[in-house]
Scaffold this active site. Sequence first.
Site, PDB file in Angstrom:
ATOM      1  N   LYS A 157       0.826  -1.206   0.000  1.00 63.43           N
ATOM      2  CA  LYS A 157       0.000   0.000   0.000  1.00 63.43           C
ATOM      3  C   LYS A 157       0.860   1.256   0.000  1.00 63.43           C
ATOM      4  O   LYS A 157       1.984   1.259   0.507  1.00 63.43           O
ATOM      5  CB  LYS A 157      -0.913   0.027   1.231  1.00 63.43           C
ATOM      6  CG  LYS A 157      -1.965  -1.067   1.264  1.00 63.43           C
ATOM      7  CD  LYS A 157      -2.896  -0.882   2.457  1.00 63.43           C
ATOM      8  CE  LYS A 157      -4.002  -1.903   2.467  1.00 63.43           C
ATOM      9  NZ  LYS A 157      -4.952  -1.688   3.582  1.00 63.43           N
ATOM     10  N   PHE A 201      -2.123  -9.988   4.101  1.00 64.39           N
ATOM     11  CA  PHE A 201      -3.380 -10.053   3.367  1.00 64.39           C
ATOM     12  C   PHE A 201      -4.319 -11.029   4.060  1.00 64.39           C
ATOM     13  O   PHE A 201      -4.001 -12.204   4.235  1.00 64.39           O
ATOM     14  CB  PHE A 201      -3.134 -10.496   1.924  1.00 64.39           C
ATOM     15  CG  PHE A 201      -4.391 -10.581   1.102  1.00 64.39           C
ATOM     16  CD1 PHE A 201      -5.067  -9.435   0.729  1.00 64.39           C
ATOM     17  CD2 PHE A 201      -4.900 -11.817   0.714  1.00 64.39           C
ATOM     18  CE1 PHE A 201      -6.231  -9.499  -0.017  1.00 64.39           C
ATOM     19  CE2 PHE A 201      -6.061 -11.895  -0.042  1.00 64.39           C
ATOM     20  CZ  PHE A 201      -6.725 -10.736  -0.408  1.00 64.39           C
ATOM     21  N   ILE A 202      -5.476 -10.517   4.483  1.00 61.18           N
ATOM     22  CA  ILE A 202      -6.488 -11.349   5.131  1.00 61.18           C
ATOM     23  C   ILE A 202      -7.410 -11.905   4.046  1.00 61.18           C
ATOM     24  O   ILE A 202      -7.993 -11.148   3.266  1.00 61.18           O
ATOM     25  CB  ILE A 202      -7.311 -10.530   6.152  1.00 61.18           C
ATOM     26  CG1 ILE A 202      -6.378  -9.788   7.125  1.00 61.18           C
ATOM     27  CG2 ILE A 202      -8.271 -11.441   6.899  1.00 61.18           C
ATOM     28  CD1 ILE A 202      -5.489 -10.668   7.942  1.00 61.18           C
ATOM     29  N   ARG A 290     -12.336  12.560   6.773  1.00 57.68           N
ATOM     30  CA  ARG A 290     -13.209  13.354   5.902  1.00 57.68           C
ATOM     31  C   ARG A 290     -14.582  12.703   5.836  1.00 57.68           C
ATOM     32  O   ARG A 290     -14.780  11.615   6.377  1.00 57.68           O
ATOM     33  CB  ARG A 290     -12.614  13.392   4.486  1.00 57.68           C
ATOM     34  CG  ARG A 290     -12.324  11.984   3.945  1.00 57.68           C
ATOM     35  CD  ARG A 290     -11.924  11.973   2.499  1.00 57.68           C
ATOM     36  NE  ARG A 290     -11.388  10.697   2.075  1.00 57.68           N
ATOM     37  CZ  ARG A 290     -12.097   9.626   1.772  1.00 57.68           C
ATOM     38  NH1 ARG A 290     -13.424   9.667   1.877  1.00 57.68           N
ATOM     39  NH2 ARG A 290     -11.510   8.498   1.376  1.00 57.68           N
ATOM     40  N   ARG A 336     -23.248   3.083  -6.621  1.00 61.62           N
ATOM     41  CA  ARG A 336     -22.487   4.146  -7.271  1.00 61.62           C
ATOM     42  C   ARG A 336     -22.583   3.987  -8.793  1.00 61.62           C
ATOM     43  O   ARG A 336     -22.159   2.962  -9.342  1.00 61.62           O
ATOM     44  CB  ARG A 336     -21.021   4.101  -6.856  1.00 61.62           C
ATOM     45  CG  ARG A 336     -20.771   4.252  -5.376  1.00 61.62           C
ATOM     46  CD  ARG A 336     -19.287   4.427  -5.114  1.00 61.62           C
ATOM     47  NE  ARG A 336     -18.974   4.410  -3.701  1.00 61.62           N
ATOM     48  CZ  ARG A 336     -17.797   4.801  -3.198  1.00 61.62           C
ATOM     49  NH1 ARG A 336     -16.840   5.216  -4.010  1.00 61.62           N
ATOM     50  NH2 ARG A 336     -17.578   4.760  -1.900  1.00 61.62           N
TER      51      ARG A 336
END
Length: 442
Positions: A157, A201-202, A290, A336
Site C-alpha cells: 500500500k 493479506f487477510i 473526511r 455508485r
Amino acid sequence: MQKVLIANRGEIAVRIIRACQELNIHTVAVYSVTDRDALHVQIADESICIGPANPMQSYLNQASILEAARITGADAIHPGYGFLSENAEFAKLCEDNEIEFIGPTSAVIEMLGDKAEARSVMIKAGVPVTPGSGTEFTDLATVLEQAGQIGYPVMLKAAAGGGGKGMRLIKSAKNFQHEFQLAQGEAEKAFGNNEMYLEKFIVRPRHIEVQVLGDNHGNVIAVGERDCSLQQYHQKVIEEAPSSIDPATRDEILQTAIRAAAAVNYAGAGTLEFLYEGPGQYYFMEMNTRIQVEHPITEVTSGIDLVQAQIKIAAGEALSLSQADVKQFGHAIECRITARTPGEITGLHLPGGPGIRIETAIYQGYQVPANYDAMIAKVIVFANTREQAIMKAKVAIAETVIIGPETNLEFLYQILNNRDFNNDQIDIEFLDRLTSGDGLNG
C-alpha cells in the site's frame, strides 16, 4: 461561520451547498474551466474560477483556492472528499490564514495520514491492527525482507494513499519487483509520495467501517457501521448499512472506534475502516479524516445529517447527541453509478418514490468530463429490511436511464440480482470472483 467555500466539485459539492443553505450559510463554489456549467456552480451563492481542467492547476491548487477564499471573504472551507480533503499541508495553510478548515486539525490529519504512525497510535489505544511492516520504505530490498518476515500473501500500500491508488496484492516474491515499481509510480503520481508499507493479506474478509463524530469538547460518538465489501479494483461499488456481522462484534467494533477517535482527540466526521474475519476477529486498516462517499446510507439509517454535523462542529458547537441517543434503524443500500466514457448526457431519467434518494450533479445536456472521478451519481434506497432494500434498489436501477456516456448500470443490476449477494454471501473478493465467472450463482 458566515460564508463557506466548497473546495470540490460534482455531487459532494452540491451536497455541501445544500447543507449550508439549510443552515443559512452563504456558499462559494470554485470551478475549473471545464466545470463552468457544472451544477454546483449554478446553485451556489457565488462562484469563482480557479484554473484549467487539470486538477493539479485547479482543485489541487492550494494557492488558488486560498486566494479564492480571500477574494470572496469566505471564513471557512469545506474540502468534501478526495482532492485536498486529507491534505495536512492545506489544512495547516487554512489554519495559518485564519480560515476554518471543516475537518480535523492539520496535526491529526498528518498523524492519521501516516499509515505507520496511525498503526502505532491505534496499537497504543488497544485497537487490533493487521500484522504489517510497521515502517514505511522506498527501496525494494527492504520491502522484500519485510514481506518475508510477515509471510505471503501481503498487501502493498501507498503510505499516503487512499481510494485504492498504489495498492497491490503480492502473492509471492516472484513478481514483487514489477508490482512494487508499478505501485510506487502510481503512488507518486497520485499523492506526490512514493513511500510504501505492507500488511498481511487477510483472505476473504468483509470491509466494515464505522462512522464517528467528535467535537472540540471531548465528545465522540459512533453513528453506526457500514459494509463496504463490494469493491472492484479497490473501488467501492455498492455499500450497505448496517452490516450483517454478528451483534457482539458489531458492538465491540463500535466501542473500539470510539476509543480510537478519542485517543487522537478527533473533531469532525471521520471513518474507521476494519477488516472483519469472523466473530471477534477484526483488524483496523485506516482512518479517513473526511466525509465518505457512502455517508448517505448512515444518514438515512440514523436520521443524522453528517455534513451539517461537520459544519456545526467546525463552528465550535458541541455534539447535541450522546451515544445513547444514536439509533440505527432499517436498511440502506447505495449504488455508485460511474461513467465509463466521457461525453454529453443526451437523455436522463432518475428514479424516485418512497425511500429513494439521489445524490448527483448531472443533468440532461451535461458534459461528463474526462479529467475527474468517474462517479456521476449515487442511488440510495432505504427500507425496513435488507430484502426489501435490495428489491427497491433493483427497481431504482432498472428505472434509471442515462443516454450518452457508457455507464455501469447493467453491472449494478447484475450484482443486485445475484443469488449470493441476495443471500449475503459476500466479502471483499466477491466482485473479482463475479467478474471472473468462477461459479457464483446468478
